[in-house]
Design a protein around this motif. Structure first.
Motif, PDB file in Angstrom:
ATOM      1  N   ARG A  58       0.837  -1.199   0.000  1.00 59.88           N
ATOM      2  CA  ARG A  58       0.000   0.000   0.000  1.00 59.88           C
ATOM      3  C   ARG A  58       0.869   1.246   0.000  1.00 59.88           C
ATOM      4  N   PRO A  59       0.492   2.267  -0.760  1.00 61.78           N
ATOM      5  CA  PRO A  59       1.252   3.508  -0.760  1.00 61.78           C
ATOM      6  C   PRO A  59       1.364   4.066   0.650  1.00 61.78           C
ATOM      7  N   ASP A 106      -9.390  -0.474  -4.082  1.00 57.09           N
ATOM      8  CA  ASP A 106      -8.831   0.851  -3.841  1.00 57.09           C
ATOM      9  C   ASP A 106      -7.313   0.788  -3.701  1.00 57.09           C
ATOM     10  N   ASP A 107      -6.833  -0.247  -3.011  1.00 57.23           N
ATOM     11  CA  ASP A 107      -5.390  -0.401  -2.850  1.00 57.23           C
ATOM     12  C   ASP A 107      -4.711  -0.631  -4.196  1.00 57.23           C
ATOM     13  N   ASP A 158      -5.866   0.170  -7.192  1.00 60.67           N
ATOM     14  CA  ASP A 158      -5.973   1.387  -8.001  1.00 60.67           C
ATOM     15  C   ASP A 158      -4.891   2.394  -7.615  1.00 60.67           C
ATOM     16  N   ALA A 159      -4.711   2.561  -6.303  1.00 60.71           N
ATOM     17  CA  ALA A 159      -3.723   3.531  -5.825  1.00 60.71           C
ATOM     18  C   ALA A 159      -2.315   3.083  -6.194  1.00 60.71           C
ATOM     19  N   GLU A 203      -1.658   3.696  -9.998  1.00 66.66           N
ATOM     20  CA  GLU A 203      -1.408   5.111 -10.286  1.00 66.66           C
ATOM     21  C   GLU A 203      -0.043   5.543  -9.768  1.00 66.66           C
ATOM     22  N   GLU A 204       0.292   5.124  -8.561  1.00 65.04           N
ATOM     23  CA  GLU A 204       1.579   5.518  -7.972  1.00 65.04           C
ATOM     24  C   GLU A 204       2.755   5.011  -8.807  1.00 65.04           C
ATOM     25  N   TRP A 242       1.956   7.537 -16.278  1.00 64.11           N
ATOM     26  CA  TRP A 242       0.556   7.677 -15.875  1.00 64.11           C
ATOM     27  C   TRP A 242      -0.238   8.598 -16.793  1.00 64.11           C
TER      28      TRP A 242
END
Length: 289
Positions: A23-24, A151-152, A154-155, A158-159, A167
Motif C-alpha cells: 500500500r502507498p 482501492d489499494d 488502483d492507488a 497510479e503511484e 501515468w
C-alpha cells in the motif's frame, strides 16, 4: 539463459508478501533504498571464468553505471546481484553480495526474498503482451497470491505508473493490452511493474538500447526521479548516457582472454574528466569498445 518473461514469475512469486507492504505510504522500512556491495565476486560458465575478484559498493540512493566493451562481464555481474546467474545450469560463482550488510547468497535465504528486494529491468521490454496495462502493474500481487482491495490496487497502479513517468499517457486506457504500447512505453511499464513490489534496488540491463532518442530521454528522466527512492545499477554502452544519469561508474574490461574485472571505479565526473588508468581514458573517449 531462460526467457526473461518466465523469470519474472520466479522473481515476484512469494506468497509471504502482505498487502501492508504494497500500500502507498506503508511498509517504508521494507522499501528504503539499500546499499548493495559485491565482495570479491568471481563467476564461471562451466570451466570458463568470466569474472575475477570484482568488488564494488553501490550506495543507497545513488545511480551506479557499469560501463565497458561487450563481453567483459557487465551483464553477468548484474544478474549475480539478484541471483539470476544461478538459473544457468553450468553457472557458478564465488564471493558475496551484501544487501545492507547481509549476504543474499547465505544458506537459508530464499531466492524470492532477494529478487523481491532487488528488481530487474531487462534490455528488451517484456510486459505480458495480452495482459492489460493495469494488470501488468499488479502482476506481482496476483502471482504472489496477495489479497488487495480494489482501492489499494488502483492507488498502487497510479503511484507506480506515475513514478515510471507513464501515468499521464495511459491513465485513460488502463484496460488496453500492455503489448499495444510503444517500445519506450513498454519499458516504462516494466519499470512500473518492478516498482509495484517495492524493491530496494533496481537493476537495469541496457534499458534504452532498443529505444529511440525521445523514449531514451524519458527513461533517463525516470531514472533521475527514482534515484531518491531506490538504489539503481545500470549497464550501458552509451557513454553519454552514463555521464548523464549516474553518480558513479565502474569500468569493466576483459583483456586477451582473461576474465572480466573492474579496471577503475569512482565518481562519474572524475571517471570521465580525470581517470587514473589510461585504459579508462581510451574507453570513455571512444578509442576502443
Amino acid at each position: 539463459m531462460s526467457d526473461p518473461t518466465d523469470t519474472l514469475v520466479d522473481e515476484i512469486l512469494d506468497p509471504t508478501r502482505r498487502i501492508n507492504a504494497v500500500r502507498p505510504g506503508r511498509g517504508a522500512a521494507q522499501s528504503d533504498p539499500a546499499t548493495l556491495e559485491a565482495d570479491s565476486i568471481s563467476a564461471w560458465f562451466g570451466d570458463h571464468k568470466v569474472l575475477e575478484h570484482v568488488s564494488l559498493t553501490m550506495p543507497a540512493r545513488k545511480v551506479t553505471a557499469l560501463i565497458g566493451p561487450s563481453g567483459c562481464g557487465k551483464s553477468t555481474f548484474l544478474r549475480i546481484l539478484n541471483r539470476m546467474h544461478e538459473l544457468v545450469g553450468s553457472a557458478s560463482l564465488a564471493g558475496r553480495v551484501l544487501l545492507d550488510g547481509e549476504d543474499i547468497y547465505d544458506r537459508g535465504r530464499r531466492i524470492t526474498h532477494a529478487r523481491r528486494q532487488i528488481g530487474m529491468v531487462f534490455q528488451k521490454p517484456n510486459p505480458f503482451p495480452a495482459m492489460s496495462i493495469y494488470d501488468n502493474v499488479t502482476a506481482g500481487l496476483k502471482l504472489g497470491g496477495i489479497k488487495a482491495g480494489r482501492d489499494d490496487r488502483d492507488a498502487l497502479v497510479e503511484e507506480c505508473l506515475t513514478k515510471a513517468g507513464l501515468w499521464k499517457e495511459v491513465r485513460d486506457r488502463l484496460r488496453q493490452p500492455g503489448g499495444a504500447l510503444s517500445g519506450g512505453q513498454q519499458q516504462r511499464l516494466c519499470i512500473a511493474r518492478s516498482l509495484a513490489v517495492r524493491p530496494r534496488v533496481l537493476l537495469m540491463d541496457e534499458p534504452c538500447s532498443a529505444l529511440d532518442p525521445t523514449s531514451t530521454r524519458r527513461i533517463e528522466e525516470t531514472i533521475h526521479e527514482l534515484s531518491e527512492e531506490v538504489t539503481i545499477v545500470i549497464v550501458t554502452h552509451n557513454m553519454q548516457q552514463a555521464a548523464r544519469v549516474s553518480d558513479q561508474c565502474a569500468f569493466f574490461l576483459a583483456e586477451q582472454g582473461t576474465p572480466g574485472a573492474i579496471v577503475e571505479h569512482g565518481p562519474t565526473g572524475a571517471m570521465f574528466d580525470s581517470p587514473q588508468d589510461p585504459r579508462t581514458t581510451d574507453y570513455v573517449n571512444g578509442r576502443f569498445g
